[in-house]
Write an enzyme that holds these catalytic residues in place. Structure first.
Site, mmCIF file in Angstrom:
data_model
loop_
_atom_site.group_PDB
_atom_site.id
_atom_site.type_symbol
_atom_site.label_atom_id
_atom_site.label_comp_id
_atom_site.label_asym_id
_atom_site.label_seq_id
_atom_site.Cartn_x
_atom_site.Cartn_y
_atom_site.Cartn_z
ATOM 1 N N HIS A 9 -96.705 19.137 2.194
ATOM 2 C CA HIS A 9 -96.799 19.035 3.651
ATOM 3 C C HIS A 9 -98.248 19.147 4.111
ATOM 4 O O HIS A 9 -98.908 20.146 3.841
ATOM 5 C CB HIS A 9 -95.961 20.169 4.262
ATOM 6 C CG HIS A 9 -95.912 20.170 5.743
ATOM 7 N ND1 HIS A 9 -96.322 21.250 6.495
ATOM 8 C CD2 HIS A 9 -95.501 19.220 6.620
ATOM 9 C CE1 HIS A 9 -96.138 20.970 7.772
ATOM 10 N NE2 HIS A 9 -95.640 19.752 7.879
ATOM 11 N N ARG A 10 -98.750 18.108 4.762
ATOM 12 C CA ARG A 10 -100.164 18.015 5.196
ATOM 13 C C ARG A 10 -101.096 18.230 3.998
ATOM 14 O O ARG A 10 -102.148 18.861 4.126
ATOM 15 C CB ARG A 10 -100.489 19.023 6.303
ATOM 16 C CG ARG A 10 -99.559 18.967 7.506
ATOM 17 C CD ARG A 10 -99.990 19.916 8.616
ATOM 18 N NE ARG A 10 -98.862 20.275 9.470
ATOM 19 C CZ ARG A 10 -98.869 21.234 10.373
ATOM 20 N NH1 ARG A 10 -99.972 21.915 10.593
ATOM 21 N NH2 ARG A 10 -97.780 21.503 11.089
ATOM 22 N N GLU A 36 -97.074 14.334 2.724
ATOM 23 C CA GLU A 36 -96.817 14.055 4.140
ATOM 24 C C GLU A 36 -98.129 14.236 4.879
ATOM 25 O O GLU A 36 -98.909 15.145 4.547
ATOM 26 C CB GLU A 36 -95.772 15.036 4.679
ATOM 27 C CG GLU A 36 -95.306 14.751 6.105
ATOM 28 C CD GLU A 36 -96.021 15.540 7.201
ATOM 29 O OE1 GLU A 36 -95.695 15.351 8.380
ATOM 30 O OE2 GLU A 36 -96.933 16.339 6.891
ATOM 31 N N ASP A 38 -100.182 13.451 8.996
ATOM 32 C CA ASP A 38 -99.993 13.135 10.417
ATOM 33 C C ASP A 38 -101.141 12.245 10.896
ATOM 34 O O ASP A 38 -102.290 12.474 10.503
ATOM 35 C CB ASP A 38 -100.014 14.426 11.243
ATOM 36 C CG ASP A 38 -99.082 15.484 10.680
ATOM 37 O OD1 ASP A 38 -97.866 15.307 10.794
ATOM 38 O OD2 ASP A 38 -99.584 16.479 10.116
ATOM 39 N N HIS A 51 -103.176 17.017 12.406
ATOM 40 C CA HIS A 51 -101.876 17.357 12.992
ATOM 41 C C HIS A 51 -101.901 17.412 14.518
ATOM 42 O O HIS A 51 -101.033 16.852 15.190
ATOM 43 C CB HIS A 51 -101.389 18.699 12.442
ATOM 44 C CG HIS A 51 -100.074 19.119 13.018
ATOM 45 N ND1 HIS A 51 -99.956 19.877 14.165
ATOM 46 C CD2 HIS A 51 -98.796 18.848 12.622
ATOM 47 C CE1 HIS A 51 -98.680 20.059 14.438
ATOM 48 N NE2 HIS A 51 -97.958 19.453 13.520
ATOM 49 N N GLU A 111 -96.543 10.419 9.231
ATOM 50 C CA GLU A 111 -95.892 10.829 10.474
ATOM 51 C C GLU A 111 -96.748 10.355 11.646
ATOM 52 O O GLU A 111 -97.896 10.790 11.801
ATOM 53 C CB GLU A 111 -95.711 12.350 10.533
ATOM 54 C CG GLU A 111 -94.953 12.722 11.803
ATOM 55 C CD GLU A 111 -94.903 14.212 12.096
ATOM 56 O OE1 GLU A 111 -95.101 15.045 11.196
ATOM 57 O OE2 GLU A 111 -94.654 14.522 13.286
ATOM 58 N N LYS A 113 -97.913 10.556 15.133
ATOM 59 C CA LYS A 113 -97.905 11.617 16.155
ATOM 60 C C LYS A 113 -98.073 10.999 17.545
ATOM 61 O O LYS A 113 -99.127 11.121 18.184
ATOM 62 C CB LYS A 113 -99.051 12.605 15.871
ATOM 63 C CG LYS A 113 -98.732 13.581 14.734
ATOM 64 C CD LYS A 113 -97.734 14.649 15.167
ATOM 65 C CE LYS A 113 -97.513 15.717 14.107
ATOM 66 N NZ LYS A 113 -96.233 16.407 14.264
ATOM 67 N N ASP A 232 -95.538 23.667 2.220
ATOM 68 C CA ASP A 232 -96.979 23.982 2.200
ATOM 69 C C ASP A 232 -97.385 24.501 0.825
ATOM 70 O O ASP A 232 -98.569 24.634 0.539
ATOM 71 C CB ASP A 232 -97.298 25.070 3.243
ATOM 72 C CG ASP A 232 -96.971 24.628 4.658
ATOM 73 O OD1 ASP A 232 -96.928 23.410 4.902
ATOM 74 O OD2 ASP A 232 -96.752 25.511 5.516
#
Ligand code: G3P
Ligand code: MG
Length: 242
Positions: A9-10, A36, A38, A51, A111, A113, A232
């Protein structure tokens, strides 16, 4: 027993500054199934990987992405807030992250945003970045909390997988998703344990869960054989699973 995929994640957000090249590099080294990230759009129309709508939390700068050029954004230090060891990190352009992932077969969840700021043509820009990346289109999953963005992207590129992001227990969300051509559900961890997930999987809709950081929840979701988790701490998740 089908294996739950692990998405960083990120990047490896728990151990590295989120959404930086260092975080994605670490995820690649760990051997994750997916990452992943953003995306937002700068004042001069470039896609950047971050993000928040502003640079305030994750850099030493201030201001909204949409009011800053890429060159201005590149001046900021995106690592020191996390640890002095990462002082050289910058906010990456999407193209830089895709370049880093080149010649890997890692899944890439972009993703969009667009749920707070309606960036003009962000879906077209994401598609152009994918096309120019030289990566395989089948590696990509496009998601958003803004389902109008999901629908727009799907119209532009029906061959690329899309997923809806949501945080509630919904009734038959796969039917709603199918309406816009989305073929997967990205669901908030607290609702992932309900019957909704099991039903969705039965209907052929992969369920991917964000953001799973407790070992207990990692194990429980793996036992449920849900499609994937975003975490994470991908190193922990890989150890638990494998
Ligand atoms: O895409 C999964 C997850 O990243 C959604 O929430 O706020 O971390 O972007 P957020
Ligand atoms: Mg995200």
């Amino acid at each position: 027993m089908s294996k739950t995929l692990i998405f960083a994640h990120r990047g490896s957000k728990g151990t590295h500054p989120e959404n930086t090249l260092a975080a994605f590099q670490k995820a690649i080294e760990l051997g994750v199934d997916g990452i992943e990230l953003d995306v937002h759009v700068t004042k001069d129309g470039e896609l950047v990987v971050i993000h928040d709508e502003t640079v305030d939390r994750t850099t030493n700068g201030t201001g909204r992405i949409c009011n800053l050029t890429l060159a201005e954004i590149k001046q900021f230090d995106a690592g020191s807030w996390f640890s002095p060891n990462f002082a050289d990190e910058k906010i990456p352009a999407l193209t830089e992250v895709l370049q880093l992932l080149k010649s890997t077969d890692i899944l890439i969840n972009i993703e969009i945003k667009s749920d707070i700021i309606a960036y003009e043509n962000i879906e077209e820009k994401v598609l152009a970045a994918i096309k120019n990346s030289g990566l395989n289109e089948s590696q990509f999953i496009i998601s958003s909390f803004n389902h109008y963005s999901v629908a727009r992207f799907k119209k532009l590129a029906p061959q690329i997988e899309t997923a809806i992001l949501f945080m509630e227990i919904l009734l038959d969300p796969w039917e709603y998703a199918a309406n816009m051509g989305a073929s997967a559900l990205h669901v908030y961890e607290p609702v992932a344990f309900t019957e909704m997930s099991k039903c969705a999987m039965k209907h052929g809709f992969p369920v991917r869960v964000f953001t799973v950081n407790s070992h207990e929840h990692m194990r429980a979701l793996m036992d449920l054989q849900l499609s994937a988790i975003f975490t994470d701490f991908p190193e922990d998740a890989l150890r638990i699973r494998d």
